[in-house]
Motif scaffolding. Structure first.
Motif, mmCIF file in Angstrom:
data_model
loop_
_atom_site.group_PDB
_atom_site.id
_atom_site.type_symbol
_atom_site.label_atom_id
_atom_site.label_comp_id
_atom_site.label_asym_id
_atom_site.label_seq_id
_atom_site.Cartn_x
_atom_site.Cartn_y
_atom_site.Cartn_z
ATOM 1 N N VAL A 79 0.836 -1.197 0.000
ATOM 2 C CA VAL A 79 0.000 0.000 0.000
ATOM 3 C C VAL A 79 0.878 1.256 0.000
ATOM 4 C CG1 VAL A 79 -1.651 1.296 1.402
ATOM 5 C CG2 VAL A 79 -1.965 -1.125 1.070
ATOM 6 N N GLY A 80 2.002 1.200 0.703
ATOM 7 C CA GLY A 80 2.939 2.326 0.727
ATOM 8 C C GLY A 80 3.493 2.640 -0.658
ATOM 9 N N ASP A 81 3.729 1.601 -1.469
ATOM 10 C CA ASP A 81 4.208 1.796 -2.844
ATOM 11 C C ASP A 81 3.138 2.481 -3.692
ATOM 12 O OD1 ASP A 81 6.446 0.424 -2.006
ATOM 13 O OD2 ASP A 81 5.777 -1.499 -2.828
ATOM 14 N N LEU A 82 1.871 2.109 -3.457
ATOM 15 C CA LEU A 82 0.767 2.746 -4.181
ATOM 16 C C LEU A 82 0.688 4.229 -3.824
ATOM 17 C CD1 LEU A 82 -2.054 0.059 -3.791
ATOM 18 C CD2 LEU A 82 -0.525 0.384 -5.721
ATOM 19 N N GLU A 83 0.901 4.532 -2.546
ATOM 20 C CA GLU A 83 0.889 5.926 -2.077
ATOM 21 C C GLU A 83 1.950 6.754 -2.802
ATOM 22 O OE1 GLU A 83 0.179 9.330 0.361
ATOM 23 O OE2 GLU A 83 -1.012 7.505 0.243
ATOM 24 N N THR A 84 3.168 6.245 -2.866
ATOM 25 C CA THR A 84 4.257 6.991 -3.518
ATOM 26 C C THR A 84 4.011 7.119 -5.018
ATOM 27 O OG1 THR A 84 5.552 4.953 -3.680
ATOM 28 C CG2 THR A 84 6.023 6.398 -1.822
ATOM 29 N N LEU A 85 3.472 6.066 -5.639
ATOM 30 C CA LEU A 85 3.172 6.107 -7.081
ATOM 31 C C LEU A 85 2.074 7.123 -7.379
ATOM 32 C CD1 LEU A 85 3.710 4.837 -9.872
ATOM 33 C CD2 LEU A 85 1.942 3.169 -9.351
ATOM 34 N N ALA A 86 1.025 7.140 -6.552
ATOM 35 C CA ALA A 86 -0.081 8.080 -6.737
ATOM 36 C C ALA A 86 0.398 9.513 -6.528
ATOM 37 C CB ALA A 86 -1.214 7.744 -5.772
ATOM 38 N N ILE A 94 -5.337 3.482 -9.566
ATOM 39 C CA ILE A 94 -4.137 2.692 -9.873
ATOM 40 C C ILE A 94 -4.592 1.281 -10.222
ATOM 41 C CG2 ILE A 94 -2.005 1.709 -8.988
ATOM 42 C CD1 ILE A 94 -1.662 4.142 -7.269
ATOM 43 N N GLY A 95 -4.278 0.888 -11.447
ATOM 44 C CA GLY A 95 -4.634 -0.446 -11.913
ATOM 45 C C GLY A 95 -3.416 -1.171 -12.445
ATOM 46 N N ILE A 96 -3.684 -2.255 -13.143
ATOM 47 C CA ILE A 96 -2.610 -3.085 -13.707
ATOM 48 C C ILE A 96 -1.779 -2.285 -14.711
ATOM 49 C CG2 ILE A 96 -2.117 -5.189 -15.017
ATOM 50 C CD1 ILE A 96 -3.215 -5.803 -12.280
ATOM 51 N N GLU A 97 -2.458 -1.511 -15.569
ATOM 52 C CA GLU A 97 -1.755 -0.739 -16.605
ATOM 53 C C GLU A 97 -0.817 0.312 -15.990
ATOM 54 O OE1 GLU A 97 -1.635 -1.522 -19.801
ATOM 55 O OE2 GLU A 97 -2.936 -3.205 -19.246
ATOM 56 N N GLU A 98 -1.266 0.971 -14.941
ATOM 57 C CA GLU A 98 -0.437 1.986 -14.292
ATOM 58 C C GLU A 98 0.795 1.351 -13.634
ATOM 59 O OE1 GLU A 98 -4.370 3.671 -14.922
ATOM 60 O OE2 GLU A 98 -3.783 1.828 -13.922
#
Length: 148
Positions: A79-86, A94-98
């Motif tokens: 989840v932390g990786d999603l936060e930094t990516l967003a 954020i999906g598979i393509e992103e």
């Protein structure tokens, strides 16, 4: 005693044995390799696990373990990786393509979202699987989850 007169202890330093330098050396002729056989030849290198013709250990022991042919392997994304990516790309979803575009996964990998790290923004997350703690973290931050 000074640095200029230091010497090694008597008998601790010996000269390298010069093999194959004539019969007078005592190490000529077969050059300590014995007569005939693979080990007496040049270029000999023993294969890994070779035990002189005896059945090697890896063949004496039975096979063991279990490989599940139905195993589904996921690439773990926190989840932390999603936060930094967003935050870096200013994303709401954020999906598979992103994740592929960011280089987190390759084109054949399935994604499982895990709960390591903190999530502060509300984002929609699309993945193949979620851990229970990750689902809670995403919904608690105001986001939504979509299972593919």
């Amino acid at each position: 005693m000074e640095l200029n007169n230091l010497r090694p202890a008597v008998g601790s330093v010996t000269r390298k044995t010069r093999i194959g330098r004539g019969p007078g050396s005592g190490k000529g002729g077969t050059s300590t390799r014995g007569h005939k056989g693979a080990k007496s030849r040049s270029g000999y290198s023993r294969k890994i696990g070779f035990e002189g013709g005896q059945m090697p250990l890896q063949r004496r022991l039975p096979k063991f373990g279990f490989k599940n042919i139905n195993r589904v392997e996921y690439k773990a994304v926190n989840v932390g990786d999603l936060e930094t990516l967003a935050a870096a790309k200013n994303l709401e979803k954020i999906g598979i393509e992103e994740l592929r575009a960011a280089g987190v996964i390759n084109r054949r990998q399935l994604v499982k979202i895990l709960a390591d790290g903190a999530l502060t923004r509300a984002i929609t997350v699309e993945a193949n699987a979620f851990s229970k703690a990750a689902e809670e973290a995403i919904t608690k931050a105001g986001g939504t989850i979509v299972k593919i």
